[in-house]
Write a protein that holds these residues in place. Structure first.
Motif, PDB file in Angstrom:
ATOM      1  N   LYS A  54     -16.528   9.227 -14.397  1.00 42.31           N
ATOM      2  CA  LYS A  54     -15.610   9.347 -13.264  1.00 42.31           C
ATOM      3  C   LYS A  54     -16.340   9.098 -11.947  1.00 42.31           C
ATOM      4  N   ILE A  55     -17.557   9.655 -11.832  1.00 39.75           N
ATOM      5  CA  ILE A  55     -18.339   9.471 -10.605  1.00 39.75           C
ATOM      6  C   ILE A  55     -18.673   7.993 -10.406  1.00 39.75           C
ATOM      7  N   THR A  56     -19.085   7.329 -11.499  1.00 40.41           N
ATOM      8  CA  THR A  56     -19.415   5.909 -11.416  1.00 40.41           C
ATOM      9  C   THR A  56     -18.196   5.081 -11.018  1.00 40.41           C
ATOM     10  N   THR A  57     -17.051   5.425 -11.609  1.00 43.42           N
ATOM     11  CA  THR A  57     -15.820   4.710 -11.266  1.00 43.42           C
ATOM     12  C   THR A  57     -15.449   4.933  -9.811  1.00 43.42           C
ATOM     13  N   PHE A  58     -15.606   6.149  -9.325  1.00 44.95           N
ATOM     14  CA  PHE A  58     -15.306   6.455  -7.918  1.00 44.95           C
ATOM     15  C   PHE A  58     -16.221   5.670  -6.983  1.00 44.95           C
ATOM     16  N   VAL A  59     -17.507   5.588  -7.342  1.00 39.51           N
ATOM     17  CA  VAL A  59     -18.466   4.837  -6.520  1.00 39.51           C
ATOM     18  C   VAL A  59     -18.097   3.348  -6.498  1.00 39.51           C
ATOM     19  N   LYS A  60     -17.709   2.816  -7.659  1.00 39.30           N
ATOM     20  CA  LYS A  60     -17.298   1.414  -7.733  1.00 39.30           C
ATOM     21  C   LYS A  60     -16.041   1.165  -6.906  1.00 39.30           C
ATOM     22  N   LEU A  61     -15.104   2.114  -6.965  1.00 42.28           N
ATOM     23  CA  LEU A  61     -13.873   1.989  -6.171  1.00 42.28           C
ATOM     24  C   LEU A  61     -14.201   1.997  -4.683  1.00 42.28           C
ATOM     25  N   THR A  62     -15.070   2.903  -4.269  1.00 45.11           N
ATOM     26  CA  THR A  62     -15.467   2.970  -2.861  1.00 45.11           C
ATOM     27  C   THR A  62     -16.109   1.661  -2.416  1.00 45.11           C
ATOM     28  N   ALA A 100     -24.681   1.563   0.087  1.00 41.77           N
ATOM     29  CA  ALA A 100     -24.974   2.826  -0.591  1.00 41.77           C
ATOM     30  C   ALA A 100     -24.412   2.837  -2.015  1.00 41.77           C
ATOM     31  N   CYS A 101     -23.188   2.378  -2.169  1.00 44.43           N
ATOM     32  CA  CYS A 101     -22.551   2.369  -3.491  1.00 44.43           C
ATOM     33  C   CYS A 101     -23.230   1.385  -4.437  1.00 44.43           C
ATOM     34  N   PHE A 102     -23.550   0.205  -3.929  1.00 47.66           N
ATOM     35  CA  PHE A 102     -24.198  -0.801  -4.772  1.00 47.66           C
ATOM     36  C   PHE A 102     -25.595  -0.339  -5.164  1.00 47.66           C
ATOM     37  N   GLY A 103     -26.281   0.307  -4.231  1.00 49.07           N
ATOM     38  CA  GLY A 103     -27.605   0.844  -4.534  1.00 49.07           C
ATOM     39  C   GLY A 103     -27.542   1.960  -5.569  1.00 49.07           C
ATOM     40  N   TYR A 104     -26.467   2.748  -5.546  1.00 50.11           N
ATOM     41  CA  TYR A 104     -26.296   3.842  -6.510  1.00 50.11           C
ATOM     42  C   TYR A 104     -26.067   3.296  -7.917  1.00 50.11           C
ATOM     43  N   SER A 164     -30.820 -11.087  -9.299  1.00 49.49           N
ATOM     44  CA  SER A 164     -29.533 -11.383  -8.657  1.00 49.49           C
ATOM     45  C   SER A 164     -28.947 -10.139  -8.001  1.00 49.49           C
ATOM     46  N   GLU A 165     -29.128  -8.985  -8.636  1.00 49.80           N
ATOM     47  CA  GLU A 165     -28.618  -7.735  -8.057  1.00 49.80           C
ATOM     48  C   GLU A 165     -29.391  -7.358  -6.799  1.00 49.80           C
ATOM     49  N   LYS A 166     -30.681  -7.628  -6.801  1.00 52.76           N
ATOM     50  CA  LYS A 166     -31.480  -7.366  -5.601  1.00 52.76           C
ATOM     51  C   LYS A 166     -31.064  -8.295  -4.461  1.00 52.76           C
ATOM     52  N   TYR A 167     -30.751  -9.542  -4.801  1.00 48.79           N
ATOM     53  CA  TYR A 167     -30.253 -10.482  -3.796  1.00 48.79           C
ATOM     54  C   TYR A 167     -28.948  -9.977  -3.187  1.00 48.79           C
ATOM     55  N   GLN A 168     -28.063  -9.450  -4.041  1.00 53.32           N
ATOM     56  CA  GLN A 168     -26.774  -8.956  -3.555  1.00 53.32           C
ATOM     57  C   GLN A 168     -26.956  -7.775  -2.614  1.00 53.32           C
ATOM     58  N   LEU A 169     -27.877  -6.896  -2.954  1.00 55.64           N
ATOM     59  CA  LEU A 169     -28.175  -5.780  -2.053  1.00 55.64           C
ATOM     60  C   LEU A 169     -28.701  -6.302  -0.728  1.00 55.64           C
TER      61      LEU A 169
END
Length: 208
Positions: free
Chosen positions: A31-39, A95-99, A109-114
């Motif tokens: 649920k926490i992960t889903t909330f972070v993704k939604l944010t 913050a959310c992507f870093g979490y 690729s994920e580091k590039y996105q950050l």
């Protein structure tokens, strides 16, 4: 319809979506992960939509239909709010992507996105704290000189350049304003470009 009514309406539909989502009945960590993704999704889409509208649609419509001084005064009120909203949304997205993508275990690729999200935040912050205040102050000074020459109420076109040929003070102001406004526009475009790069990444993750 008042802003509070619209806000409550949006929250109500969000709550209904949560209730009918399969993730509602999963574990607490899920649920926490889903909330972070939604944010992240809501903040990114807000930043992207606001940047798209202000940069390519709203500003052009206002410029073509408002007296130039009125347009400038309106922009001086809108831009601080615009850069504040986009900046906060970018910060939340970072913050959310870093979490969800810890740096040590992230792919290249994920580091590039950050990095793209951080760039969008930095460019917006520079506009909010540096370029926009300078642009607004320079605009107010130029408006004062223009009013003394009885110009500035034209719609969609300007007598500024014509008058500046005979007014060295206005010509100097035009040059300084153009430089500052150019830097502000460049920072805004770079922020928009950074968000565009992240939108391509998100599109690749969707399963429609």
């Amino acid at each position: 319809m008042g802003w509070m009514t619209r806000f409550l309406g949006a929250v109500t539909f969000l709550a209904i979506g949560v209730l009918f989502s399969p993730e509602t009945f999963e574990s607490k960590s899920s649920k926490i992960t889903t909330f972070v993704k939604l944010t992240h999704l809501l903040c990114f889409s807000t930043a992207w939509g606001a940047a798209l509208w202000v940069t390519f649609i709203g500003g052009i419509i206002m410029f073509k239909n408002l007296p130039r001084h009125q347009f400038g005064n309106l922009q001086s009120k809108m831009f601080p709010a615009y850069f504040s909203v986009v900046g906060v949304c970018c910060a939340a997205s970072v913050a959310c992507f870093g979490y969800t993508h810890p740096l040590k275990s992230s792919s290249s690729s994920e580091k590039y996105q950050l990095g793209f999200l951080l760039s969008a935040f930095a460019f917006n912050l520079s506009n909010l704290l540096i370029f926009t205040p300078m642009t607004i102050e320079m605009m107010k000074q130029r408006h004062k000189v223009e009013r003394e020459s009885n110009i500035g109420e034209e719609v969609g076109w300007t007598k500024n350049q014509e008058v500046a040929k005979k007014n060295p003070k206005l010509a100097a102001m035009n040059k300084k304003f153009g430089m500052i406004h150019g830097l502000s526009s460049l920072a805004n475009i770079l922020a928009f470009g950074s968000l565009a790069m992240h939108s391509w990444y998100l599109a690749g993750k969707l399963n429609l």
